[in-house]
Design a protein around this motif. Structure first.
Motif, mmCIF file in Angstrom:
data_model
loop_
_atom_site.group_PDB
_atom_site.id
_atom_site.type_symbol
_atom_site.label_atom_id
_atom_site.label_comp_id
_atom_site.label_asym_id
_atom_site.label_seq_id
_atom_site.Cartn_x
_atom_site.Cartn_y
_atom_site.Cartn_z
ATOM 1 N N THR A 196 -9.191 -0.952 -1.388
ATOM 2 C CA THR A 196 -7.848 -1.229 -1.889
ATOM 3 C C THR A 196 -7.849 -2.504 -2.724
ATOM 4 O OG1 THR A 196 -6.970 -0.242 0.122
ATOM 5 C CG2 THR A 196 -5.449 -1.533 -1.200
ATOM 6 N N MET A 197 -8.583 -3.506 -2.255
ATOM 7 C CA MET A 197 -8.654 -4.779 -2.976
ATOM 8 C C MET A 197 -9.379 -4.653 -4.305
ATOM 9 S SD MET A 197 -9.722 -7.526 -0.062
ATOM 10 C CE MET A 197 -8.767 -7.804 1.413
ATOM 11 N N LEU A 198 -10.235 -3.641 -4.421
ATOM 12 C CA LEU A 198 -11.146 -3.582 -5.555
ATOM 13 C C LEU A 198 -10.412 -3.614 -6.889
ATOM 14 C CD1 LEU A 198 -14.147 -3.533 -5.968
ATOM 15 C CD2 LEU A 198 -14.082 -1.050 -6.040
ATOM 16 N N GLY A 199 -9.311 -2.848 -6.983
ATOM 17 C CA GLY A 199 -8.549 -2.860 -8.225
ATOM 18 C C GLY A 199 -7.996 -4.236 -8.533
ATOM 19 N N ILE A 200 -7.499 -4.936 -7.510
ATOM 20 C CA ILE A 200 -6.977 -6.293 -7.707
ATOM 21 C C ILE A 200 -8.108 -7.236 -8.080
ATOM 22 C CG2 ILE A 200 -5.757 -8.206 -6.609
ATOM 23 C CD1 ILE A 200 -4.033 -5.755 -7.104
ATOM 24 N N ILE A 201 -9.251 -7.095 -7.407
ATOM 25 C CA ILE A 201 -10.396 -7.958 -7.713
ATOM 26 C C ILE A 201 -10.787 -7.817 -9.179
ATOM 27 C CG2 ILE A 201 -12.860 -8.314 -7.256
ATOM 28 C CD1 ILE A 201 -12.304 -7.440 -4.353
ATOM 29 N N ILE A 202 -10.906 -6.566 -9.628
ATOM 30 C CA ILE A 202 -11.305 -6.314 -11.016
ATOM 31 C C ILE A 202 -10.249 -6.844 -11.977
ATOM 32 C CG2 ILE A 202 -11.772 -4.494 -12.698
ATOM 33 C CD1 ILE A 202 -12.965 -2.856 -10.392
ATOM 34 N N PHE A 234 4.372 -3.913 -5.511
ATOM 35 C CA PHE A 234 3.825 -2.592 -5.231
ATOM 36 C C PHE A 234 3.776 -2.293 -3.732
ATOM 37 C CE2 PHE A 234 2.310 -3.213 -9.544
ATOM 38 C CZ PHE A 234 2.488 -1.965 -10.096
ATOM 39 N N GLY A 235 3.905 -3.314 -2.907
ATOM 40 C CA GLY A 235 3.903 -3.077 -1.466
ATOM 41 C C GLY A 235 5.273 -2.770 -0.905
ATOM 42 N N PHE A 236 6.329 -3.049 -1.698
ATOM 43 C CA PHE A 236 7.680 -2.873 -1.160
ATOM 44 C C PHE A 236 7.995 -1.411 -0.884
ATOM 45 C CE2 PHE A 236 12.252 -2.175 -1.700
ATOM 46 C CZ PHE A 236 12.740 -3.034 -0.715
ATOM 47 N N LEU A 237 7.640 -0.510 -1.807
ATOM 48 C CA LEU A 237 7.967 0.903 -1.626
ATOM 49 C C LEU A 237 7.334 1.482 -0.359
ATOM 50 C CD1 LEU A 237 9.273 3.523 -2.592
ATOM 51 C CD2 LEU A 237 7.264 3.917 -4.034
ATOM 52 N N MET A 240 -0.445 0.343 -3.744
ATOM 53 C CA MET A 240 0.705 1.123 -3.309
ATOM 54 C C MET A 240 0.265 2.464 -2.720
ATOM 55 S SD MET A 240 4.115 2.205 -5.461
ATOM 56 C CE MET A 240 3.191 3.107 -6.704
ATOM 57 N N ASN A 241 -0.664 3.125 -3.399
ATOM 58 C CA ASN A 241 -1.127 4.426 -2.916
ATOM 59 C C ASN A 241 -1.784 4.317 -1.548
ATOM 60 O OD1 ASN A 241 -0.216 5.778 -5.158
ATOM 61 N ND2 ASN A 241 -2.152 5.671 -6.248
ATOM 62 N N GLU A 277 1.042 -7.080 5.025
ATOM 63 C CA GLU A 277 -0.285 -6.482 4.849
ATOM 64 C C GLU A 277 -0.599 -6.277 3.369
ATOM 65 O OE1 GLU A 277 -2.671 -2.465 6.287
ATOM 66 O OE2 GLU A 277 -0.988 -3.219 7.473
ATOM 67 N N SER A 278 0.379 -5.796 2.610
ATOM 68 C CA SER A 278 0.179 -5.575 1.177
ATOM 69 C C SER A 278 -0.084 -6.886 0.445
ATOM 70 C CB SER A 278 1.404 -4.871 0.593
ATOM 71 O OG SER A 278 1.277 -4.724 -0.795
ATOM 72 N N VAL A 279 0.705 -7.912 0.770
ATOM 73 C CA VAL A 279 0.526 -9.208 0.110
ATOM 74 C C VAL A 279 -0.827 -9.815 0.483
ATOM 75 C CG1 VAL A 279 1.410 -11.567 -0.040
ATOM 76 C CG2 VAL A 279 2.997 -9.646 -0.094
ATOM 77 N N LEU A 280 -1.220 -9.680 1.741
ATOM 78 C CA LEU A 280 -2.521 -10.208 2.155
ATOM 79 C C LEU A 280 -3.656 -9.526 1.400
ATOM 80 C CD1 LEU A 280 -2.256 -10.652 6.033
ATOM 81 C CD2 LEU A 280 -2.543 -12.439 4.319
ATOM 82 N N VAL A 281 -3.562 -8.199 1.253
ATOM 83 C CA VAL A 281 -4.587 -7.474 0.510
ATOM 84 C C VAL A 281 -4.689 -8.008 -0.915
ATOM 85 C CG1 VAL A 281 -5.145 -5.234 -0.517
ATOM 86 C CG2 VAL A 281 -4.521 -5.365 1.881
ATOM 87 N N CYS A 282 -3.538 -8.224 -1.551
ATOM 88 C CA CYS A 282 -3.542 -8.690 -2.942
ATOM 89 C C CYS A 282 -4.004 -10.143 -3.051
ATOM 90 C CB CYS A 282 -2.160 -8.517 -3.559
ATOM 91 S SG CYS A 282 -1.698 -6.795 -3.808
ATOM 92 N N LEU A 283 -3.596 -10.978 -2.103
ATOM 93 C CA LEU A 283 -4.022 -12.380 -2.155
ATOM 94 C C LEU A 283 -5.533 -12.506 -1.950
ATOM 95 C CD1 LEU A 283 -1.207 -14.313 -0.249
ATOM 96 C CD2 LEU A 283 -1.685 -14.297 -2.692
#
Length: 655
Positions: free
Chosen positions: A283-289, A636-639, A549-550, A583-589
């Motif tokens: 999940t993080m991979l897209g944010i990392i890239i 993207f985590g809100f939905l 989000m997915n 959880e979503s914010v932690l993944v993105c951070l």
């Protein structure tokens, strides 16, 4: 006042519950009237599908009736908000499920503490009470065991302790012995009897009449209706005082309670991420890239622009295009027919020319089987592929014999291959129809071979002799492309070409364009290229956000039962929303931090490799990238988080 004369604690009138079943409506409960008084031990019995569990779900505020009224201690539940219903489940109710419904990644102690967290009980107090409850139920030595490490009977005891954590004035037990052996079942029923004696109101749902006989009343349901409501031979007990609420007096709405709920939601998010480490990383991979791209593109600067120019130059420098007419925009150029294949042969023989090819072009409808598409057909010589530096993916390029023999062969691009052939098919030797002309596929160029122009086009290359004779019916060519030897200047080559063609034609009825001019235009637009790269990086971030989000939506689906359990023990919608949003914010951070680290590592590698340019990092770009990752997590985590919070408890539990 005796229980028989007391006002009902739970009052149901005209309850109806129906579910949509395709085009029909399935009525599970139909006209239920029922009173349950404080301190009673009531058994609801019936066959499978009779509606007894649905009635318990409505009584426990896990589900809402389709019609009718239900009042708890005089309060109409239909008028309560979702958070008020959660408060009822949290403060007044306790649930014991047939399948226990314990959270698998929490210890026995932590499972029991969950209701008190949502009630705002201080950490020390809830820890002490959970320990005392488990010790009382004979699990003092297994406080830190996970559910998977406990027997069925032990798990049910943990479930009972959880039901009592916030007092559990009303305990709903759905087939509490159904998944247990005989001895464990007897122990659970003994515990329920003791709780009833202490003043708890117990509503027992079972299909086992032997279990039901422990109750004071047996309510029998058949086909969604109450068909019997009778006392048992069990002696009625004197009304015991209602059990004390262990959280009474605590400041449940204060900032300390909010802090504790946030802290617990943070811990639960970390546990969930740790339990699915591979999925979390993917999940993080897209944010990392995306973050690495944003940070790196700002740092590339001149080095990146030089690399782009170098890549463009590799597509084929030192090439000259020759066209008929007086110049670009000449309206009479189509009438000039003096540019011929012989000119190309004459040019190819010159010492300053590496290779040359004539060119004609048309469009045609290609057909193979039931597949058809419009393709761009280019008639060229065998030297065309060298002139443009094309790379072969499959098969071979056609040679001079194919040109001389007017052979009906083609080389296709990757887009054409994908359009007309399945991935496992070998296109070499297969036949296509170009209009009415059948041609045989001899080669496929690599995907990036036709980088110039619109890469979505379908292109095929055939001998110019074949194209001119069978497709166009003409003798002149549309253009000639000359690749000049690297040791010769473009200016000198243009002068020699002009002299040669003017002598052959008797006049100057052609004009030329070379890559040097194109290169100059590219160098003037390096700023635009930088913006384009930045846009691509931004798109990568958006794609990464969509990925988050997915995956979070998938996580919500996978953890639906967990959400139902948390709602059953009193979690508010805001608690569920907060947990998944954290959880979503932690993944993105974390993805943002790893992305920044990746960009810095890339800069260090390039510096060590001495590739000719270096990356200069900006503190502002790093801060902005970090802020972007936070916003992506929230946005993207809100939905998914909202979707989790909107689930109905009963639907989530039976998922």
């Amino acid at each position: 006042m005796s229980p028989a004369k007391a006002e009902p604690l739970l009052r149901v009138r005209g309850i109806r519950r129906a579910f949509a079943a395709g085009d029909q409506t399935l009525v599970v409960l139909d006209g239920i009237d029922l009173d349950i008084r404080a301190g009673e031990l009531v058994a609801i019995v019936g066959q499978s599908g009779s509606g007894k569990s649905t009635l318990m779900n409505i009584l426990g505020c896990l589900d809402r009736p389709s019609a009718g009224t239900y009042a708890m201690a005089g309060r109409e539940t239909a008028r309560m908000s979702p958070d008020e219903l959660a408060e009822l489940r949290r403060e007044r109710f306790g649930f014991i499920f047939q399948r226990y419904h314990l959270l698998s990644d929490l210890s026995a102690l932590s499972n029991v503490e969950v209701p008190a967290i949502y009630a705002g009980l201080p950490a020390a107090a809830r820890h002490a009470r959970a320990t005392a409850l488990l010790t009382r139920l004979g699990l003092g030595e297994r406080l830190q065991h996970l559910p998977g490490e406990l027997s069925g009977g032990q798990q049910q005891r943990v479930s009972i302790a959880r039901a009592l954590m916030n007092g559990g004035a009303v305990i709903f037990a759905d087939e509490p012995t159904g998944a247990l052996d005989t001895q464990s079942g007897k122990e659970v029923m003994k515990i329920l009897g003791e709780l009833h004696a202490e003043g708890h109101t117990v509503v027992l749902v079972t299909h086992d009449m032997a279990v039901a006989e422990h109750a004071q009343r047996i309510i029998e349901i058949r086909d969604g209706r109450i068909v019997a409501d009778r006392p048992t031979r069990a002696a009625p007990l004197a009304a015991a005082p209602a059990p004390a609420d262990p959280a009474a007096g605590s400041d449940r709405s204060g900032w300390q309670a909010l802090r504790d709920r946030f802290t617990e939601a943070f811990r639960m998010a970390l546990r969930a991420m740790n339990a699915h480490r591979t999925r979390t990383f993917l999940t993080m991979l897209g944010i990392i890239i995306g973050i690495a791209s944003v940070v790196s593109v700002v740092a590339l600067g001149t080095g990146a622009r030089q690399a782009i120019l170098s890549n463009i130059a590799s597509l084929g420098t030192s090439t000259i295009e020759i066209y008929p007419g007086a110049g670009f925009g000449d309206l009479h150029s189509a009438q000039v027919e003096t540019l011929t294949p012989g000119d190309s042969v004459a040019l190819a023989a010159q010492p300053f020319v590496d290779s040359a090819t004539p060119g004609v072009a048309t469009s045609a409808t290609a057909l193979r089987g039931n597949r058809s598409a419009s393709v761009q057909v280019q008639g060229v010589s065998e030297q065309y592929f060298r002139v443009h530096g094309m790379k072969l993916g499959q098969g071979q390029f056609f040679g001079q014999p194919a040109v001389a023999g007017y052979q009906q062969v083609v080389v296709i691009d990757a887009n054409t291959r994908a359009r007309f052939f399945a991935a496992q098919d070998d296109p070499i030797g297969q036949t296509l129809l170009l209009g009415s002309v059948p041609v045989r596929v001899v080669g496929v160029v690599k995907k990036d071979a036709a980088a110039a122009g619109d890469t979505s086009l379908l292109r095929v290359w055939t001998p110019y002799t074949t194209a001119m004779a069978r497709l166009l019916g003409q003798r002149h060519v549309s253009s000639i492309t000359v690749r000049v030897d690297d040791a010769v200047s473009m200016k000198a080559a243009e002068q020699d070409i002009t002299r040669l063609l003017a002598r052959r034609h008797g006049r100057s009825d052609f004009y030329m364009s070379n890559n040097a001019q194109i290169r100059q235009s590219i160098e003037q637009t390096t700023g635009i290229l930088t913006m384009m790269i930045s846009s691509i990086a931004a798109i990568a971030l958006v794609v990464g956000g969509i990925g988050v989000m997915n995956i979070m939506l998938v996580s919500v689906t996978e953890r639906t039962r967990e959400i139902g359990v948390r709602m059953a023990v009193g979690a508010r919608r805001s608690d569920i929303l907060q947990q998944f949003l954290i959880e979503s914010v932690l993944v993105c951070l974390l993805g943002g931090l790893l992305g920044i680290g990746l960009a810095l590592a890339l800069g260090a590698v390039l510096a060590l490799a001495d590739v000719g340019f270096s990356l200069v990092f900006s503190a502002n770009s790093i801060i902005a990238a970090f802020a972007c990752s936070s916003l992506i997590g929230i946005g993207f985590g809100f939905l998914p988080a909202r979707r989790a919070a909107q689930l109905d408890p009963v639907d989530a539990l039976v998922h």
